[in-house]
Write a protein that holds these residues in place. Sequence first.
Motif, PDB file in Angstrom:
ATOM      1  N   ARG A 110      14.178   3.201   1.441  1.00  0.00           N
ATOM      2  CA  ARG A 110      15.000   1.989   1.503  1.00  0.00           C
ATOM      3  C   ARG A 110      14.102   0.805   1.142  1.00  0.00           C
ATOM      4  N   VAL A 111      14.734  -0.287   0.723  1.00  0.00           N
ATOM      5  CA  VAL A 111      13.955  -1.452   0.294  1.00  0.00           C
ATOM      6  C   VAL A 111      14.489  -2.730   0.955  1.00  0.00           C
ATOM      7  N   GLY A 112      13.565  -3.595   1.379  1.00  0.00           N
ATOM      8  CA  GLY A 112      13.941  -4.952   1.796  1.00  0.00           C
ATOM      9  C   GLY A 112      14.009  -5.158   3.299  1.00  0.00           C
ATOM     10  N   VAL A 113      14.147  -6.432   3.646  1.00  0.00           N
ATOM     11  CA  VAL A 113      14.144  -6.842   5.061  1.00  0.00           C
ATOM     12  C   VAL A 113      15.336  -6.257   5.808  1.00  0.00           C
TER      13      VAL A 113
ATOM     14  N   ASN B 106       0.832  -1.211   0.000  1.00  0.00           N
ATOM     15  CA  ASN B 106       0.000   0.000   0.000  1.00  0.00           C
ATOM     16  C   ASN B 106       0.870   1.267   0.000  1.00  0.00           C
ATOM     17  N   LEU B 107       1.409   1.570  -1.178  1.00  0.00           N
ATOM     18  CA  LEU B 107       2.347   2.694  -1.251  1.00  0.00           C
ATOM     19  C   LEU B 107       1.622   4.041  -1.239  1.00  0.00           C
ATOM     20  N   ASP B 108       0.342   4.056  -1.623  1.00  0.00           N
ATOM     21  CA  ASP B 108      -0.433   5.311  -1.509  1.00  0.00           C
ATOM     22  C   ASP B 108      -0.539   5.711  -0.043  1.00  0.00           C
ATOM     23  N   GLU B 109      -0.837   4.714   0.783  1.00  0.00           N
ATOM     24  CA  GLU B 109      -0.963   4.981   2.227  1.00  0.00           C
ATOM     25  C   GLU B 109       0.388   5.410   2.802  1.00  0.00           C
ATOM     26  N   LEU B 110       1.455   4.751   2.331  1.00  0.00           N
ATOM     27  CA  LEU B 110       2.790   5.104   2.840  1.00  0.00           C
ATOM     28  C   LEU B 110       3.132   6.549   2.470  1.00  0.00           C
ATOM     29  N   LEU B 111       2.741   6.948   1.272  1.00  0.00           N
ATOM     30  CA  LEU B 111       3.004   8.340   0.862  1.00  0.00           C
ATOM     31  C   LEU B 111       2.238   9.309   1.776  1.00  0.00           C
ATOM     32  N   SER B 112       0.963   9.001   2.036  1.00  0.00           N
ATOM     33  CA  SER B 112       0.174   9.870   2.938  1.00  0.00           C
ATOM     34  C   SER B 112       0.843   9.961   4.306  1.00  0.00           C
TER      35      SER B 112
ATOM     36  N   THR C  97       9.494  -4.657  -0.925  1.00  0.00           N
ATOM     37  CA  THR C  97      10.139  -5.086  -2.183  1.00  0.00           C
ATOM     38  C   THR C  97      10.362  -3.844  -3.043  1.00  0.00           C
ATOM     39  N   ASP C  98      11.093  -4.032  -4.157  1.00  0.00           N
ATOM     40  CA  ASP C  98      11.357  -2.836  -4.980  1.00  0.00           C
ATOM     41  C   ASP C  98      10.250  -2.559  -5.995  1.00  0.00           C
ATOM     42  N   ALA C  99       9.149  -3.338  -5.930  1.00  0.00           N
ATOM     43  CA  ALA C  99       8.018  -3.069  -6.843  1.00  0.00           C
ATOM     44  C   ALA C  99       7.457  -1.677  -6.539  1.00  0.00           C
ATOM     45  N   GLY C 100       7.511  -0.810  -7.518  1.00  0.00           N
ATOM     46  CA  GLY C 100       6.955   0.539  -7.359  1.00  0.00           C
ATOM     47  C   GLY C 100       7.878   1.519  -6.658  1.00  0.00           C
ATOM     48  N   ALA C 101       9.118   1.081  -6.347  1.00  0.00           N
ATOM     49  CA  ALA C 101      10.004   1.945  -5.553  1.00  0.00           C
ATOM     50  C   ALA C 101      10.394   3.220  -6.308  1.00  0.00           C
ATOM     51  N   ALA C 102      10.700   3.081  -7.600  1.00  0.00           N
ATOM     52  CA  ALA C 102      11.156   4.255  -8.367  1.00  0.00           C
ATOM     53  C   ALA C 102      10.038   5.304  -8.420  1.00  0.00           C
ATOM     54  N   ASP C 103       8.839   4.848  -8.714  1.00  0.00           N
ATOM     55  CA  ASP C 103       7.687   5.748  -8.786  1.00  0.00           C
ATOM     56  C   ASP C 103       7.430   6.393  -7.415  1.00  0.00           C
TER      57      ASP C 103
END
Length: 403
Positions: free
Chosen positions: A79-82, A38-44, A58-64
């Motif tokens: 940052r990305v990953g465990v 839920n990257l929309d929520e993370l942005l909020s 994960t890096d899915a959607g990280a660049a955007d």
Amino acid sequence: MKRVTVLGATGSIGRSTLDVMARHSDRYELYAATAHSNLDELLSICIKHRPKFAILATDAGAADFKQRLRDSGLSTEVRVGVEAMCEASSAKDVDVVVAAIVGAAGLTPTLAAVNSGKRILLANKEALVMTGGLFMDAVRKHGAELLPIDSEHNAIYQCLPEAAQRLNDSASLAAHGVTRVLLTASGGPFRHFSREQLQQVTPEQACKHPNWSMGRKISVDSASLMNKGLELIEACWLFDLAPGSVQVHLHPESIIHSMVEYVDGSILAQMGNPDMRTPIAYGLAWPERVDAGVEPLDLFSIGKLHFEKPDKARFPCLRLAEEAFALGGTAPAVVNAANEVAVDAFLQGGIRFVDIPVVIEKSLLKGSIVRADSVETVIEADRVARQYASEAINELAGGVIVP
Ligand SMILES: NC(=O)c1ccc[n+]([C@@H]2O[C@H](COP(=O)([O-])OP(=O)(O)OC[C@H]3O[C@@H](n4cnc5c(N)ncnc54)[C@H](OP(=O)(O)O)[C@@H]3O)[C@@H](O)[C@H]2O)c1
């Protein structure tokens, strides 16, 4: 000012935590927030709380996501990953870690917080169920401050004398006059369903909890009583109790969040409206108390409280969790992993609700249970159990592969 890392910031517990923190912005500051999908929520969250780090599973959607942060004029680092989650849980600048990732995915970053001696607000019960003694030994070894925020365990904690609240202290609760812990359970949405009715229930019905608003996995666990099984194991590890000292009471109003019985005949109960912000605020501020934004409880409008015994024949998940704890070693991790896979399959329409315990039992019988002598051993047991559970699901689904 306490700096807080919220693991699973985008989930139900994560959002409640951020709500409490925002009410006390003079005391708590968000250091890092993690998310999975839920990257929309993370942005909020980043816009509102301006953490130093935003961490993606994960890096899915990280660049955007990075671009959207820049467009919002924020300097939050991504940052990305465990590994990044573990760094955010163990950084020297961090005082408190809220462990609110769902399932086994939360284990490694939660343990990173434990091994760094942080104050940990534990919602991610699966991490403790999986690693049990290893987890509690690490808490003691590294002087971590473990505050349970699962509402039941938080209630038990609140009903203990302060000397016994120090979970790092190995003195048994019996030495403090405790005879039993009464663990309450709402019974979920299917409490009175017959076996026939249970065969027909849908994921939507299972996720519609009568009292609590929660993530989908724990909602299904509440409906199957696996949640209570996991909580029974959690209580035994947290408070160093034998399973016989923990008695499950169905209490459909979810007003009493659990109770502690003492040798003199007293039973202390913690009550409140079913709102996770109460245990979260307690964990953040302990030993002080702060406003959680929770409506005061109006006992006149509730009128009556009810209690029933759980029916383990209609809800075998509770029995399976008890058996796994009695078996010991990697058995609880196996049950937990098989349950996660089965619940996921149920939510995706691959199996029926009543198949969940079937998948768990098959996985438990198929695997060999070994001593849980290291975290790596437990993680391997989790991996193998997921494989067995997927095989069991495929058999049930008549060879159709369930995603
Ligand atoms: N909700 C409650 O009232 C409640 C009460 C007591 C205990 N708990 C416990 O608290 C934990 C969280 O429950 P919840 O209801 O808040 O669940 P939830 O709403 O489903 O949220 C789960 C959180 O974990 C993240 N997540 C999921 N898979 C992940 C992965 N593979 N790697 C990293 N992060 C991942 C999610 O990220 P995305 O949303 O970005 O995908 C989300 O932030 C569970 O262990 C539950 O048993 C919850």
